[in-house]
Design a protein around this motif. Structure first.
Motif, mmCIF file in Angstrom:
data_model
loop_
_atom_site.group_PDB
_atom_site.id
_atom_site.type_symbol
_atom_site.label_atom_id
_atom_site.label_comp_id
_atom_site.label_asym_id
_atom_site.label_seq_id
_atom_site.Cartn_x
_atom_site.Cartn_y
_atom_site.Cartn_z
ATOM 1 N N ALA A 1 -5.365 9.079 3.951
ATOM 2 C CA ALA A 1 -6.063 8.982 2.732
ATOM 3 C C ALA A 1 -6.669 7.380 2.821
ATOM 4 C CB ALA A 1 -5.012 8.958 1.682
ATOM 5 N N ALA B 1 -6.967 -0.215 -0.541
ATOM 6 C CA ALA B 1 -5.930 -0.483 0.538
ATOM 7 C C ALA B 1 -7.017 -0.674 1.647
ATOM 8 C CB ALA B 1 -5.148 0.929 0.616
ATOM 9 N N ALA C 1 -2.183 6.633 3.164
ATOM 10 C CA ALA C 1 -3.058 5.661 2.695
ATOM 11 C C ALA C 1 -2.947 4.576 3.532
ATOM 12 C CB ALA C 1 -2.875 5.286 1.423
ATOM 13 N N ILE D 1 1.074 -1.211 0.124
ATOM 14 C CA ILE D 1 0.082 0.134 0.396
ATOM 15 C C ILE D 1 0.881 1.257 -0.165
ATOM 16 C CG2 ILE D 1 -1.696 1.356 1.155
ATOM 17 C CD1 ILE D 1 -2.671 -1.339 2.358
ATOM 18 N N PRO E 1 -7.790 5.073 0.011
ATOM 19 C CA PRO E 1 -7.917 4.260 -1.299
ATOM 20 C C PRO E 1 -8.883 3.028 -0.922
ATOM 21 C CG PRO E 1 -5.810 4.802 -1.069
ATOM 22 C CD PRO E 1 -6.556 5.299 0.478
ATOM 23 N N GLN F 1 2.290 2.037 -3.413
ATOM 24 C CA GLN F 1 1.437 2.284 -4.380
ATOM 25 C C GLN F 1 0.865 3.748 -4.044
ATOM 26 O OE1 GLN F 1 -1.427 -0.352 -5.465
ATOM 27 N NE2 GLN F 1 -2.094 0.485 -7.040
ATOM 28 N N TYR F 2 0.474 4.004 -2.905
ATOM 29 C CA TYR F 2 -0.391 5.095 -2.317
ATOM 30 C C TYR F 2 0.092 6.039 -1.421
ATOM 31 C CZ TYR F 2 -4.099 2.232 -4.390
ATOM 32 O OH TYR F 2 -4.934 1.530 -5.155
#
Length: 440
Positions: A235, A240, A103, A95, A237, A98-99
């Motif tokens: 955040a 996630a 996140a 996670i 997502p 990627q974010y």
């Protein structure tokens, strides 16, 4: 009316030493999670230190709540020690890559709320966790943890020059020999703190061997704690959040097996209401972890083994452990002192604690009826397939990330299989017939 041993408040000196013993057993496993995640994400040492402090603080709070309880809402009120779950390592790294870290902690917050919502319904499934399921799961937990235990003794990098050094292995086996000796010859309270005595002597022996480094103690501050949301506003997502919710389900499954085992060992089997409070505490730890830059907690199996080995059933001992962990989270110098204990010393005791969990699982299975049914087959499938990730960690590396979260953990695979196969063979259209693996 006499108090149940679980509720007994021991003299202050004994409480302190026994609580310290529980902390010594779980410390390396708990701080390994922030160290692994921090290193994988290439965070600087100061930031990793903050993660460790936050990890200890949240684990301490969760342990206190599990032992003491908060009304009818939280805490199983058994000697359950909470610590960061390894299940979260890969999802957090994926996670974050990627974010970003906001996140990670946003998803952790969401998974904690999810855990609070499903704690009571999940606890209702306790009747589907008979000794057949819990015994198999505890057996897998104990055996799968022997890999990390061996790494404590031999080292984590096979390419390192001192990997599997005879001096390290000799030190670990020496600590193990002391543990055996103390268990055999000591009596009463001295016997109960045998693991702590073995660790202390191992630490003294390791000093002239050059294995104890005090550099971290001097560099550590007297107070250190990351501010809430240290990495920025959380955040959320969807991918996630889903991944971390899977982690929460895995955590619940592992904690359920461990809490049931502690209940059996202490003579106070948890009801579904007790279990719901214990699982809700896992959810709270994830919420706290999301706010304080920490990690979700689960019931630590090695401490289950310690309760079984020492016979000390008081939950107030574990409450002291929680207090020590909170103090370590707030005062890095204390944590740095404990961190100076070489891993081979801890490993010499830890492998016994891990194997003790497997032994508790085997004891559970002794109560299972294996004649005229498929129970042997159920154990064989759950054990065989469940242990694959323990012996071949990369076996599922080409699968989607969400599936790796499930299949990458021996505990998860074994839990899913034991639970599902028990339903299939013993609840859905149940009929008595010879076990396929039963000897003629």
């Amino acid at each position: 009316m006499a108090k149940h041993p679980v509720d007994e408040v021991l003299p202050a000196g004994r409480l302190a030493l026994l609580g310290l013993q529980h902390m010594s057993i779980m410390y390396a496993g708990s701080v390994a999670v922030p160290l692994i995640v921090g290193s994988a994400l290439k965070l600087d040492p100061a930031t990793i230190g903050l993660l460790v402090n936050a990890d200890l603080l949240v684990a301490g709070i969760a342990t206190l709540v599990q032992a003491v309880g908060i009304g009818k809402l939280l805490g199983i009120r058994l000697p359950v020690v909470a610590g960061a779950t390894f299940t979260v390592v890969n999802p957090m790294i994926l996670i974050a890559s990627q974010y970003g870290l906001p996140a990670v902690y946003g998803a952790m917050l969401a998974s904690g709320v999810f855990g609070l919502l499903i704690a009571k319904p999940f606890a209702k499934l306790i009747r589907f966790f008979p000794p057949l399921v819990t015994g198999t799961l505890l057996l897998v937990i104990g055996v799968s943890l022997l890999g990390p235990g061996a790494a404590m003794i031999a080292g984590h990098d096979p390419a390192s020059p001192d990997y599997a050094a005879p001096s390290h292995i000799g030190l670990a086996f020496g600590v193990l020999a002391l543990l055996v000796l103390f268990t055999r010859v000591l009596r009463g309270f001295a016997n109960q703190i045998g693991p702590l005595l073995a660790l202390a002597i191992g630490l003294v022996v390791a000093i002239p061997m050059g294995l104890v480094h005090w550099d971290g103690l001097g560099a550590a501050g007297w107070f250190g704690l990351a501010s809430p949301f240290h990495f920025g506003a959380p955040a959320f997502p969807v991918a996630a959040i889903l991944s971390m919710c899977v982690v929460m389900l895995v955590t619940f499954t592992e904690s359920t097996a461990d809490m049931i085992a502690v209940g059996e060992i202490t003579g106070r089997p948890p009801t579904d209401a007790d279990l719901a409070r214990g699982l809700a505490t896992d959810g709270v730890s994830a919420v706290l972890g999301g706010v304080m830059n920490s990690f979700p907690d689960t019931a630590f199996a090695q401490n289950v083994g310690l309760v079984r080995m020492t016979g000390v059933r008081s939950r107030w001992v574990v409450a002291v452990t929680g207090g020590i962990l909170v103090l370590m989270g707030l005062v890095p110098k204390i944590g740095a002192f404990i961190a100076a204990i070489p891993e081979p010393v801890i490993g010499g005791v830890a492998v016994v604690m891990f194997a003790m969990v497997a032994a508790v699982g085997a004891q559970n299975l002794r109560t299972v009826e294996f004649s005229g049914n498929h129970n042997t087959f159920i154990v064989a499938v759950a054990l065989g397939v469940g242990l694959l990730p323990a012996f071949a960690p990369d076996i599922f590396k080409h699968f989607p990330a969400w599936l790796q979260t499930i299949c990458g953990s021996s505990i998860t695979v074994a839990a899913v299989l034991a639970f599902a196969l028990n339903l299939l063979f013993n609840h859905l259209g149940r009929r008595a017939e010879p076990d396929l693996l039963e000897a003629p």
